[in-house]
Design a protein around this motif. Structure first.
Motif, PDB file in Angstrom:
ATOM      1  N   HIS A 104      40.122  18.098  22.382  1.00  0.00           N
ATOM      2  CA  HIS A 104      38.990  17.400  23.018  1.00  0.00           C
ATOM      3  C   HIS A 104      38.680  18.044  24.374  1.00  0.00           C
ATOM      4  O   HIS A 104      37.523  18.333  24.695  1.00  0.00           O
ATOM      5  CB  HIS A 104      39.334  15.921  23.245  1.00  0.00           C
ATOM      6  CG  HIS A 104      39.343  15.098  21.992  1.00  0.00           C
ATOM      7  ND1 HIS A 104      38.333  15.139  21.058  1.00  0.00           N
ATOM      8  CD2 HIS A 104      40.248  14.187  21.524  1.00  0.00           C
ATOM      9  CE1 HIS A 104      38.607  14.317  20.064  1.00  0.00           C
ATOM     10  NE2 HIS A 104      39.764  13.722  20.320  1.00  0.00           N
ATOM     11  N   GLY A 105      39.718  18.255  25.168  1.00  0.00           N
ATOM     12  CA  GLY A 105      39.528  18.842  26.484  1.00  0.00           C
ATOM     13  C   GLY A 105      39.016  20.264  26.409  1.00  0.00           C
ATOM     14  O   GLY A 105      38.114  20.659  27.163  1.00  0.00           O
ATOM     15  N   GLY A 106      39.567  21.043  25.497  1.00  0.00           N
ATOM     16  CA  GLY A 106      39.158  22.441  25.359  1.00  0.00           C
ATOM     17  C   GLY A 106      37.725  22.584  24.889  1.00  0.00           C
ATOM     18  O   GLY A 106      36.968  23.430  25.396  1.00  0.00           O
ATOM     19  N   LEU A 107      37.341  21.767  23.929  1.00  0.00           N
ATOM     20  CA  LEU A 107      35.966  21.828  23.424  1.00  0.00           C
ATOM     21  C   LEU A 107      34.969  21.394  24.497  1.00  0.00           C
ATOM     22  O   LEU A 107      33.881  21.972  24.613  1.00  0.00           O
ATOM     23  CB  LEU A 107      35.840  20.949  22.174  1.00  0.00           C
ATOM     24  CG  LEU A 107      36.583  21.480  20.941  1.00  0.00           C
ATOM     25  CD1 LEU A 107      36.718  20.385  19.878  1.00  0.00           C
ATOM     26  CD2 LEU A 107      35.875  22.703  20.356  1.00  0.00           C
ATOM     27  N   ALA A 108      35.343  20.388  25.283  1.00  0.00           N
ATOM     28  CA  ALA A 108      34.471  19.953  26.386  1.00  0.00           C
ATOM     29  C   ALA A 108      34.348  21.060  27.426  1.00  0.00           C
ATOM     30  O   ALA A 108      33.259  21.322  27.959  1.00  0.00           O
ATOM     31  CB  ALA A 108      35.024  18.680  27.020  1.00  0.00           C
ATOM     32  N   GLU A 113      31.271  25.356  30.108  1.00  0.00           N
ATOM     33  CA  GLU A 113      31.171  26.765  30.533  1.00  0.00           C
ATOM     34  C   GLU A 113      29.931  27.429  29.918  1.00  0.00           C
ATOM     35  O   GLU A 113      29.267  28.231  30.581  1.00  0.00           O
ATOM     36  CB  GLU A 113      32.441  27.510  30.120  1.00  0.00           C
ATOM     37  CG  GLU A 113      32.600  28.893  30.734  1.00  0.00           C
ATOM     38  CD  GLU A 113      32.774  28.871  32.253  1.00  0.00           C
ATOM     39  OE1 GLU A 113      33.230  27.838  32.792  1.00  0.00           O
ATOM     40  OE2 GLU A 113      32.456  29.892  32.897  1.00  0.00           O
ATOM     41  N   MET A 114      29.619  27.084  28.676  1.00  0.00           N
ATOM     42  CA  MET A 114      28.417  27.640  28.032  1.00  0.00           C
ATOM     43  C   MET A 114      27.152  27.175  28.749  1.00  0.00           C
ATOM     44  O   MET A 114      26.199  27.935  28.896  1.00  0.00           O
ATOM     45  CB  MET A 114      28.389  27.229  26.556  1.00  0.00           C
ATOM     46  CG  MET A 114      29.452  27.878  25.697  1.00  0.00           C
ATOM     47  SD  MET A 114      29.324  29.683  25.579  1.00  0.00           S
ATOM     48  CE  MET A 114      27.840  29.881  24.584  1.00  0.00           C
ATOM     49  N   ARG A 115      27.140  25.910  29.183  1.00  0.00           N
ATOM     50  CA  ARG A 115      25.959  25.409  29.901  1.00  0.00           C
ATOM     51  C   ARG A 115      25.776  26.139  31.223  1.00  0.00           C
ATOM     52  O   ARG A 115      24.658  26.416  31.647  1.00  0.00           O
ATOM     53  CB  ARG A 115      26.089  23.897  30.133  1.00  0.00           C
ATOM     54  CG  ARG A 115      25.918  23.066  28.871  1.00  0.00           C
ATOM     55  CD  ARG A 115      25.802  21.577  29.190  1.00  0.00           C
ATOM     56  NE  ARG A 115      25.697  20.775  27.982  1.00  0.00           N
ATOM     57  CZ  ARG A 115      26.733  20.183  27.384  1.00  0.00           C
ATOM     58  NH1 ARG A 115      27.944  20.317  27.905  1.00  0.00           N
ATOM     59  NH2 ARG A 115      26.564  19.493  26.279  1.00  0.00           N
ATOM     60  N   LYS A 116      26.900  26.432  31.892  1.00  0.00           N
ATOM     61  CA  LYS A 116      26.807  27.165  33.168  1.00  0.00           C
ATOM     62  C   LYS A 116      26.265  28.572  32.952  1.00  0.00           C
ATOM     63  O   LYS A 116      25.462  29.076  33.749  1.00  0.00           O
ATOM     64  CB  LYS A 116      28.193  27.250  33.821  1.00  0.00           C
ATOM     65  CG  LYS A 116      28.609  25.996  34.541  1.00  0.00           C
ATOM     66  CD  LYS A 116      29.750  26.241  35.514  1.00  0.00           C
ATOM     67  CE  LYS A 116      31.011  26.663  34.824  1.00  0.00           C
ATOM     68  NZ  LYS A 116      32.154  26.786  35.754  1.00  0.00           N
ATOM     69  N   THR A 121      24.933  24.467  24.639  1.00  0.00           N
ATOM     70  CA  THR A 121      26.295  24.297  24.132  1.00  0.00           C
ATOM     71  C   THR A 121      26.723  25.520  23.333  1.00  0.00           C
ATOM     72  O   THR A 121      25.896  26.401  23.035  1.00  0.00           O
ATOM     73  CB  THR A 121      26.370  23.070  23.219  1.00  0.00           C
ATOM     74  OG1 THR A 121      25.514  23.297  22.078  1.00  0.00           O
ATOM     75  CG2 THR A 121      25.930  21.805  23.950  1.00  0.00           C
ATOM     76  N   PHE A 122      28.003  25.541  22.952  1.00  0.00           N
ATOM     77  CA  PHE A 122      28.484  26.684  22.170  1.00  0.00           C
ATOM     78  C   PHE A 122      27.741  26.778  20.842  1.00  0.00           C
ATOM     79  O   PHE A 122      27.274  27.856  20.463  1.00  0.00           O
ATOM     80  CB  PHE A 122      29.992  26.547  21.923  1.00  0.00           C
ATOM     81  CG  PHE A 122      30.607  27.769  21.314  1.00  0.00           C
ATOM     82  CD1 PHE A 122      30.913  28.878  22.092  1.00  0.00           C
ATOM     83  CD2 PHE A 122      30.870  27.828  19.955  1.00  0.00           C
ATOM     84  CE1 PHE A 122      31.467  30.018  21.535  1.00  0.00           C
ATOM     85  CE2 PHE A 122      31.430  28.959  19.389  1.00  0.00           C
ATOM     86  CZ  PHE A 122      31.725  30.059  20.178  1.00  0.00           C
ATOM     87  N   VAL A 123      27.611  25.665  20.152  1.00  0.00           N
ATOM     88  CA  VAL A 123      26.928  25.675  18.852  1.00  0.00           C
ATOM     89  C   VAL A 123      25.451  26.009  19.020  1.00  0.00           C
ATOM     90  O   VAL A 123      24.851  26.675  18.165  1.00  0.00           O
ATOM     91  CB  VAL A 123      27.102  24.319  18.142  1.00  0.00           C
ATOM     92  CG1 VAL A 123      26.213  24.237  16.912  1.00  0.00           C
ATOM     93  CG2 VAL A 123      28.563  24.120  17.729  1.00  0.00           C
ATOM     94  N   GLY A 124      24.849  25.581  20.125  1.00  0.00           N
ATOM     95  CA  GLY A 124      23.433  25.826  20.346  1.00  0.00           C
ATOM     96  C   GLY A 124      23.118  27.235  20.836  1.00  0.00           C
ATOM     97  O   GLY A 124      21.950  27.637  20.853  1.00  0.00           O
ATOM     98  N   ALA A 125      24.142  27.980  21.191  1.00  0.00           N
ATOM     99  CA  ALA A 125      23.929  29.335  21.731  1.00  0.00           C
ATOM    100  C   ALA A 125      23.650  30.345  20.622  1.00  0.00           C
ATOM    101  O   ALA A 125      23.933  30.108  19.447  1.00  0.00           O
ATOM    102  CB  ALA A 125      25.162  29.767  22.529  1.00  0.00           C
TER     103      ALA A 125
END
Length: 230
Positions: A104-108, A113-116, A121-125
């Motif tokens: 949970h923590g890692g995925l969050a 980080e992807m948003r920054k 998100t990762f999936v949306g990238a």
């Protein structure tokens, strides 16, 4: 409906739960238990009623995409996603709160980080952005390993003991991501080569004569070579 739970069902649950706890307690994996996880999840998928147990839908989609990237499909066999790695991680995380918290923590952290970096998100990238993020983590992991190696050198010196804590490179700011990626990569590869797809791909017939996880190192190396993020 009867609430009766057979001894066989209880034993299977105990086997899977024991594996989940061992992962965070001692870092080991029992081969029979790992294959039992695949058997259980494959049966649920075959019945068309597999329900994600430990993760939110967006978290599970990220695990699916990570599995595709960590062990991709090639001309010989399917990917780690095809091998059931996301369901493998989901099932074990549902039996171990500590393991679930790691994911949970890692995925969050990954989505943050992807948003920054990419405002998504990762999936949306885009695929190129996803692989770029994982490349960054691999590079950071190697740099962190070198830094720790340097610290060990100082720790062995009577004159410079603890010296590194003040003057040598600081710990990598991507530390949480490095820890998470280490977990997701190891469990994805473990899930792959204990699955029917992975066993066939590695030409490894299992080691049923032993109760502990003893996959040959050459098979481990081969599986990791398939991953562009090893």
């Amino acid at each position: 409906m009867s609430n009766f739970v057979s001894v066989e069902t209880f034993d299977r649950r105990a086997l899977i739960r024991g594996l989940a706890i061992a992962l965070t307690a001692v870092g080991s994996m029992d081969l029979d238990a790992a294959q039992q996880v695949h058997t259980e999840t494959a049966a649920e998928k075959a019945r068309g009623n597999y329900k994600v147990k430990a993760f939110e839908p967006n978290e599970f989609k990220t695990l699916e995409r990570l599995a595709e990237l960590i062990v991709p499909k090639d001309e010989k066999s399917g990917s780690a996603r095809d091998a059931g790695a996301p369901e493998f991680i989901d099932t074990l995380s549902s039996q171990n709160e500590k393991l679930a918290d790691i994911f949970h923590g890692g995925l969050a952290w990954l989505d943050s980080e992807m948003r920054k970096r990419y405002q998504t998100t990762f999936v949306g990238a885009k695929p190129a952005q996803q692989t770029e993020m994982l490349d960054v983590l691999v590079a950071a992991e190697r740099a962190e390993a070198a830094r720790r190696g340097e610290e060990l050198v100082y720790q062995k010196s009577s004159l410079y003991k603890d010296f590194s804590g003040y003057t040598v490179q600081r710990a990598n700011e991507l530390g949480p991501g490095i820890v998470f990626f280490d977990w997701v990569r190891k469990m994805t590869v473990d899930a792959f080569y204990t699955s029917p797809i992975g066993v066939k791909d590695l030409n490894y017939l299992g080691n049923r004569a032993y109760s502990k996880y003893t996959v040959p190192q050459e098979s481990m190396d081969y599986a990791m070579k398939r991953s562009p993020f090893a």
